[in-house]
Design a protein around this motif. Sequence first.
Motif, PDB file in Angstrom:
ATOM      1  N   GLU A 129       0.715  -1.103  -0.005  1.00 43.26           N
ATOM      2  CA  GLU A 129      -0.037  -0.158  -0.228  1.00 43.26           C
ATOM      3  C   GLU A 129       0.946   1.137   0.198  1.00 43.26           C
ATOM      4  O   GLU A 129       1.590   1.735   0.904  1.00 43.26           O
ATOM      5  N   ARG A 130       0.690   1.967  -1.092  1.00 41.91           N
ATOM      6  CA  ARG A 130       1.631   3.232  -0.994  1.00 41.91           C
ATOM      7  C   ARG A 130       0.999   4.241  -0.496  1.00 41.91           C
ATOM      8  O   ARG A 130       0.746   5.476  -1.332  1.00 41.91           O
ATOM      9  N   ALA A 139       7.356   3.029  -8.024  1.00 45.28           N
ATOM     10  CA  ALA A 139       7.124   2.268  -8.851  1.00 45.28           C
ATOM     11  C   ALA A 139       8.599   1.394  -9.734  1.00 45.28           C
ATOM     12  O   ALA A 139       8.788   0.263  -9.952  1.00 45.28           O
ATOM     13  N   ARG A 189      -2.772  10.140   0.964  1.00 42.96           N
ATOM     14  CA  ARG A 189      -3.448   8.674   1.256  1.00 42.96           C
ATOM     15  C   ARG A 189      -2.915   8.158   2.409  1.00 42.96           C
ATOM     16  O   ARG A 189      -2.064   8.546   3.141  1.00 42.96           O
ATOM     17  N   VAL A 208      -0.609  -4.399  -5.640  1.00 43.36           N
ATOM     18  CA  VAL A 208      -0.179  -3.025  -5.464  1.00 43.36           C
ATOM     19  C   VAL A 208      -1.173  -1.861  -5.386  1.00 43.36           C
ATOM     20  O   VAL A 208      -2.175  -1.788  -6.409  1.00 43.36           O
ATOM     21  N   ASP A 209      -1.068  -1.083  -4.517  1.00 44.63           N
ATOM     22  CA  ASP A 209      -2.188   0.181  -4.402  1.00 44.63           C
ATOM     23  C   ASP A 209      -1.980   0.822  -5.754  1.00 44.63           C
ATOM     24  O   ASP A 209      -0.784   1.110  -6.385  1.00 44.63           O
ATOM     25  N   PRO A 210      -3.098   1.270  -6.582  1.00 41.55           N
ATOM     26  CA  PRO A 210      -2.961   1.765  -7.816  1.00 41.55           C
ATOM     27  C   PRO A 210      -2.198   3.274  -7.782  1.00 41.55           C
ATOM     28  O   PRO A 210      -2.111   3.819  -8.767  1.00 41.55           O
ATOM     29  N   ALA A 211      -2.213   3.679  -6.559  1.00 43.61           N
ATOM     30  CA  ALA A 211      -1.531   4.925  -6.164  1.00 43.61           C
ATOM     31  C   ALA A 211      -2.254   6.264  -6.948  1.00 43.61           C
ATOM     32  O   ALA A 211      -1.584   7.148  -7.630  1.00 43.61           O
ATOM     33  N   LYS A 212      -3.424   6.200  -6.922  1.00 41.10           N
ATOM     34  CA  LYS A 212      -4.440   7.374  -7.542  1.00 41.10           C
ATOM     35  C   LYS A 212      -4.328   8.194  -6.238  1.00 41.10           C
ATOM     36  O   LYS A 212      -4.522   7.942  -5.237  1.00 41.10           O
ATOM     37  N   ASP A 257       5.669   8.601  -6.335  1.00 42.18           N
ATOM     38  CA  ASP A 257       5.170   7.270  -6.899  1.00 42.18           C
ATOM     39  C   ASP A 257       6.015   6.767  -8.008  1.00 42.18           C
ATOM     40  O   ASP A 257       5.983   5.590  -8.247  1.00 42.18           O
ATOM     41  N   GLU A 260      -7.805  -6.518  -0.002  1.00 44.45           N
ATOM     42  CA  GLU A 260      -6.776  -7.482  -0.561  1.00 44.45           C
ATOM     43  C   GLU A 260      -6.220  -8.046   0.535  1.00 44.45           C
ATOM     44  O   GLU A 260      -5.546  -9.392   0.068  1.00 44.45           O
ATOM     45  N   MET A 299      -6.038  -1.003   1.443  1.00 48.10           N
ATOM     46  CA  MET A 299      -5.983  -2.332   0.717  1.00 48.10           C
ATOM     47  C   MET A 299      -6.412  -3.381   1.813  1.00 48.10           C
ATOM     48  O   MET A 299      -5.876  -4.639   1.599  1.00 48.10           O
TER      49      MET A 299
END
Length: 747
Positions: A318-319, A346, A370, A360-364, A342, A378, A375
């Motif tokens: 989780e980012r 990545a 954040r 992996v957290d999609p980092a939106k 990010d 998951e 997560m």
Amino acid sequence: MRAKFRRYAALALWAILAQQAIAADRLPGTQPLTMQGDVAAQMVAGVDQFLLSEIAAARSNRGAHWQWDFSSPEKHKQAIAANRTRLAHLLGVREERIPFDAPHLLATIDAPALVAHGDGFDVYAVRWPVLPNLHGEGLLLQPSKGKIVADVVAVPDADQTPEQIAGLADGLPPESQFARRLAESGCRVIIPTLVSRQLAKRNGRANLSNREFVYRTSFVQGRHVIGFEIQKILACVDWFAKSGDVDIGVIGYGEGGMLALYSAALDDRIGRVCVSGYVAPRETIWQEPISRNVFGRLQRYGDAELLSMIWPRTCVVERSAHPAVTLPGEGGAPAQITTPTDEAVAAELARVANADHLIVDPAKGDPQTRTCGRMLAEFLPVGATLKADSTGKIAVLQTLDFAARQQRQMQEIDDYDQQLLAVNDKVRAEFLKGLDTSSVDAYERSVAKYRDIFYDDVIGRFDRPLLPFNAQSRKSWETDKWIGYEVKLDVFPGVFAYGVLMLPKDLRPEERRPVVVCQHGLEGRPTDLFDGTKSAYNNFAADLCERGYIVFAPQNLYIGQDDFRTLQRKSNALGKTLFSTIVPQHQQIVNWLKEQPGVDPERIAFYGLSYGGKSAMRIPALVTDYCLSICSGDFNDWVLKTASSRHKFSYVWTGEYEIYEFDLGGTFNYAEMAALICPRPFMVERGHFDGCGDDEFIAWEYAKVRNLYQARLHLTDRTEIEFFIGGHEIHSQGTFAFLGKHLSWPK
């Protein structure tokens, strides 16, 4: 006759060249030294750049240490076994844990163990055994109805309490209370207390975080605050594995995310792991809190390699924003933790050798806003459902004393470390049992392997050749007795050695005289040893030169406060130390001295005060061209001095945060370093009132040296200790006699 004639002709030519060089203000065979400004600062800066380039290279070289095999879980486990064992060793995860049937409830008549009621779970204050007299302590969130869907160790950041991630105390938004949310979803959750980053004056001196304080007493003994906390987590895993048949998971944020990652990399029983607020490139780990300093971390283990070790078990990354931490460096190591971009995260994830187990957290969104907890669904095992976040209040029945619990956790680790001090002598004796003292020749053969261990595993060896000398010099001092030349020699790319060569004016062309390499202490300079400005040195370099010795006074790296101390941090990340660079500098100095006219290459001695005395223990142990060594104002029960929280002279209380070397406790204290110098002559100079230690501890450690030289090897005249009425200073009495005897000077 012809050979003798050629020799005298060469000497005569040297004499002519020497006179010409004096007129030209430089030494024969050298180029003019044109460097201006603070040469010592430039030396430190050059080493800094060298280390940064080595750190950058380590990332691409890391693959040479791994032979991945993802064809099956069993083959993967076999392929990483050696690196897993090494990682546990570096983290200090060494002792067998104490088995237990269940955590103990912490209760008194006035304060029952039940702390709170949540939505479908109860909260208990618990404690569990880990190692002898060392326990984990925290909260147990036990489902009050329904089946347990998973057993989870939830690990907060170091500056969070178990109560905060369980929703019992203020400080975190509901979405970040991940232990509470897992318990509401049917998990049995145990939350260990971590040593915090709270700052405090230690013994009225250095302002250290709690974590750095524990790190200091542990690191030199091959243990680590990280390792102790991993042991507490794995002790919970032991209990879960014994008591249930559900999935075992570990989830953590910040420092807890780091511990979750390490724990899962070490233990296959952890079926799923969630790392929040931690994964990043580690090339700047030397800027992070020193409590994260793992010796040799970047040689083999970036975060990507640790994540690869977890395969094929589920790993959620989780980012979230990392904890924002700044430590001021008021005697402790300055440090900061920031959230990486990010793109940086990545790039690190892209290096994972096989990422099909990663979620992996999609980092939106903004990485700074954040929060952890996104997560959790998951992270849960298949078939389990994350309960929708509720705002139902938790009924808190009692408030625990957080500060007292923190103090207990710190005190137990410190007590454990102090107990290690009491048994380390026996550990080192077992380690060195391969030394053969049946004869001096047998001893020299047997000690060679220990010298390699000391260099490779403790000091750290840069496996690269020395550069050509490219010697540069200039005449900078002259008295009626001697001439002083600044000398610069290349060592590694960007790394040079520098010092002052002092030549007696009565040195004749046909002579071969002994050399004494005189070493300054902390924040010192070569000039301190001969210009009369620093009384502690008693002008000993000038005095020796006036007695006819050739003298070389090197500039060592320990100057510039944090500028040089961060060199140790950078070096440690590579499995190296300051002396990984200083030793090659001295090897180059000795190599060059041996080629100089007037120098007897068999009679080059080392004599240092304070940090120079620290150097006298380490450099001649590895640079065997030094024919003897004198340690002044430093010889000690060094492990005690660096790890004791019971003595006023301990470095635990001071600002020298770089002084710690990994795992000396079980390998090389000062007696064992002296054993690497043996059978060459070795002497200790000790002022009764020198605050670096107490007479009884110096005598205790030196007695082992004397026993080796005199009782076991019958070298009755090669080691001495001189106690004198004085302080932290060069005394110049017994030591000068020792030099005269073993260097045969004056004739």
